[in-house]
Design a protein around this motif. Structure first.
Motif, short mmCIF file in Angstrom:
data_model
loop_
_atom_site.label_atom_id
_atom_site.label_comp_id
_atom_site.label_asym_id
_atom_site.label_seq_id
_atom_site.Cartn_x
_atom_site.Cartn_y
_atom_site.Cartn_z
N MET A 58 0.85 -1.19 0.00
CA MET A 58 0.00 0.00 0.00
C MET A 58 0.88 1.24 0.00
N PHE A 59 1.22 1.72 -1.20
CA PHE A 59 1.97 2.97 -1.28
C PHE A 59 1.46 3.74 -2.49
N PHE A 60 1.93 4.94 -2.67
CA PHE A 60 1.28 5.86 -3.59
C PHE A 60 1.31 5.41 -5.05
N ASP A 61 2.31 4.63 -5.43
CA ASP A 61 2.42 4.23 -6.83
C ASP A 61 1.29 3.30 -7.27
N VAL A 62 0.58 2.67 -6.33
CA VAL A 62 -0.49 1.74 -6.73
C VAL A 62 -1.77 2.49 -7.10
N ILE A 63 -1.88 3.77 -6.77
CA ILE A 63 -3.13 4.49 -6.95
C ILE A 63 -3.53 4.65 -8.42
N PRO A 64 -2.66 5.15 -9.32
CA PRO A 64 -3.09 5.31 -10.72
C PRO A 64 -3.58 4.01 -11.35
N LYS A 65 -2.90 2.92 -11.08
CA LYS A 65 -3.29 1.63 -11.66
C LYS A 65 -4.67 1.21 -11.15
N ALA A 66 -4.92 1.42 -9.85
CA ALA A 66 -6.22 1.06 -9.28
C ALA A 66 -7.33 1.88 -9.91
N VAL A 67 -7.08 3.17 -10.11
CA VAL A 67 -8.10 4.04 -10.72
C VAL A 67 -8.45 3.56 -12.12
N ASP A 68 -7.44 3.32 -12.94
CA ASP A 68 -7.71 2.95 -14.33
C ASP A 68 -8.34 1.56 -14.44
N GLU A 69 -7.91 0.62 -13.62
CA GLU A 69 -8.50 -0.72 -13.67
C GLU A 69 -9.96 -0.69 -13.21
N TYR A 70 -10.25 0.12 -12.22
CA TYR A 70 -11.64 0.25 -11.76
C TYR A 70 -12.53 0.72 -12.90
N HIS A 71 -12.08 1.74 -13.64
CA HIS A 71 -12.90 2.27 -14.74
C HIS A 71 -12.95 1.29 -15.91
N MET A 129 -15.04 8.59 -17.38
CA MET A 129 -13.62 8.87 -17.59
C MET A 129 -13.29 8.72 -19.07
N VAL A 130 -13.22 9.82 -19.79
CA VAL A 130 -12.92 9.76 -21.23
C VAL A 130 -11.42 9.67 -21.47
N VAL A 131 -10.62 9.95 -20.45
CA VAL A 131 -9.16 9.85 -20.55
C VAL A 131 -8.66 9.06 -19.34
N PRO A 132 -7.83 8.04 -19.52
CA PRO A 132 -7.33 7.27 -18.38
C PRO A 132 -6.55 8.15 -17.40
N PHE A 133 -6.56 7.77 -16.14
CA PHE A 133 -5.88 8.53 -15.11
C PHE A 133 -4.38 8.61 -15.38
N ALA A 134 -3.79 7.49 -15.81
CA ALA A 134 -2.35 7.49 -16.11
C ALA A 134 -2.02 8.49 -17.22
#
Length: 525
Positions: free
Chosen positions: A327-340, A372-377
């Motif tokens: 659980m550290f900050f680098d996992v956040i973008p991946k989680a956001v995009d996979e959720y969408h 989300m029309v554009v991925p978070f990454a």
């Protein structure tokens, strides 16, 4: 039975697998208490951390799966062990030295170092409830202090006195000889000092419901086991709580797993069927260390919500609970995009696929549509090259790419844009490292620049990706080296988005200008 319920009965999603175990408990008769009870426990010795949220989120997912399988009413209890004595002062509170004199007092008797609540325990309970309320959990909160002092625990405490020898026999098997010499399942609370005392019992009088012991000062004292005068040691407390409440399901981290037989047996001795339980792997920080309430390492709930949505955190919690998670900050973008990605997939799925989709469990079957029309990454990379300090900067690019979008019509996207700006400035910007291209990379970048300058086709992701691919295919084997060069030379990162999509979003002329800067060494400077 509905077709969805039929499908749920065979779903391989882990919440359904756990819910079916709970359902088997009541195949012959419904619960006498009138509902199925799911419980999650919390030790408020420090500020709540993200693992606490994960436990409630996952338990809620199992309860929601149960509701799909059965019409038996359900209840979720969040139980705070706030009568525990404070064994050490947390390092992440103001004026920690002021708490030293309150060691071994129940957390609800320790002054609040933050000065906002009646006690440290009350402060941490309020923090927990605020966090849980943010996510809309439906739960009943129970304080151990209130549970003991109000008499709700009295029946089981009297039974523990009656079955004292049987419970002690279970506990003594798990203790080293030295510890066993002085161990008692009961911990008296000193009526004068208020401290939780770890002292051996002289007698346990089941008929009168009292214990007699010698205090640390050498004074013999007798107290009733009821009314909050004593508390149970934590392992007996676990099983006794299950018996007192009639708990049907509880999950906990694998650090508790070796104690499961102890909890179960004590629950049975005290008159209740042991619950179903689920053991999950622990949460680790970026260095692989267990996340701790007292040290405050890892990502907090508030920190996650600063950079991403609550739903993305729930998605992260759903994934592979039997696998340890960093659980550290680098996992956040991946989680956001996979959720969408899962949100977008849901609309076209059949019932079997939907019940296996994490978003069904996150949203309790009422799944929204992704805007989300554009991925978070991609937003992060866009923020990087445009040095975005505000949302308006990013929306300028997004609305040129997707003219029908805007903050009012795409509120989820607007929130993500704000998160991307914050994430970029806090994490991406400080870590950007550009380099100069090699001779081969320079020649390829010059070729890509020429192709883009001459390009008169549609400005879309796939068409532009084909241009990027064609330039690299003739010069790089494997092709991965070409994309690595694009990211490291132009974006200052080791990885990045599909570059055709990036060009479509950032703009042809803007990308040509970016290549020029990369070739001239201006980005390195």
């Amino acid at each position: 039975m509905s077709s969805l319920r039929d499908t749920a009965m065979t779903s391989k999603a882990w919440p359904f697998e756990e819910a079916r175990k709970v359902l088997k408990r009541y195949q012959k008769a419904p619960p006498e208490k009138g509902y199925v009870l799911f419980e999650t426990g919390y030790g408020p010795s420090g500020l709540p951390h993200i693992g606490t949220f994960g436990e409630v989120a996952r338990t809620s997912m199992v309860m929601r799966a149960f509701q799909e399988l059965s019409d038996i009413p359900t209840k979720l209890i969040c139980f705070s062990d706030d009568l525990d004595g404070m064994r050490k002062v947390p390092g992440n509170v103001p004026n920690p030295e002021a708490l030293q004199e309150h060691l071994q007092k129940p957390l609800t008797s320790v002054p609040d170092p933050f000065g906002t609540h009646d006690s440290f325990g009350a402060h941490n309970n309020a923090m927990l409830r605020r966090f849980l309320d943010t996510f809309g959990f439906e739960y009943e909160f129970i304080s151990a202090t209130e549970f003991y002092r109000s008499g709700q625990f009295d029946t089981v405490l009297l039974r523990a006195a009656e079955k004292y020898d049987d419970v002690m026999k279970v506990m003594l098997k798990s203790l080293r000889e030295e510890r066993a010499q002085t161990y008692s399942i009961f911990l008296p609370i000193h009526p004068d000092t208020g401290r939780v005392m770890y002292v051996p019992m002289k007698t346990v009088d089941a008929a009168n419901g009292t214990i007699t012991f010698e205090t640390e000062e050498g004074k013999e004292m007798t107290l009733p086991v009821t009314g909050g005068n004593v508390k149970l040691q934590w392992k007996p407390d676990f099983g006794a709580r299950w018996a007192a409440l009639g708990v049907d399901f509880e999950m906990y981290g694998k650090d508790h797993s070796t104690n499961t037989p102890i909890y179960d047996r004590i629950c049975e001795i005290l008159g209740h069927k042991k619950p179903e339980h689920f053991t999950y792997e622990l949460f680790l920080d970026e260095n692989g260390q267990k996340i701790s309430k007292t040290s405050g390492n890892g990502v907090s709930i508030d920190q996650w919500l600063t950079y991403a949505s609550a739903e993305s955190l729930s998605y992260f919690m759903y994934q592979k609970p039997k696998t340890a998670k960093r659980m550290f900050f680098d996992v956040i973008p991946k989680a956001v995009d996979e959720y969408h990605q899962q949100l977008r997939a849901y609309a076209g799925q059949d019932d079997t696929q939907r019940l296996n989709n994490p978003v069904w469990h996150i949203h309790g079957g009422d799944v929204p549509t992704s805007d989300m029309v554009v991925p978070f990454a991609m937003l992060l990379n866009l923020a990087s090259v445009s040095s975005a300090e505000t949302k308006d900067t990013l929306w300028g690019f997004i609305q040129r790419y997707a003219p029908d979008t805007g903050p009012e019509t795409h509120p989820g996207m607007d929130k993500a844009v704000g998160c991307a700006v914050r994430y970029y400035n806090d994490f991406v910007k400080p870590a950007k490292t550009y380099r100069l291209p090699t001779d081969t990379e320079r020649e390829a970048l010059e070729a890509l620049r020429a192709e883009l300058a001459a390009y008169d086709g549609d400005i879309n992701d796939e068409a532009l990706q084909s241009v990027v691919y064609a330039v690299g295919r003739d010069r790089f084997d494997p092709l991965r080296g070409w994309f690595t060069a694009l990211y490291e030379v132009l974006l200052g990162a080791s990885q990045g988005p599909r570059f055709g999509g990036f060009i479509a979003l950032y703009g042809l002329q803007e990308t040509i200008g970016l290549i020029d800067k990369g070739l001239a060494g201006e980005l390195v400077g």
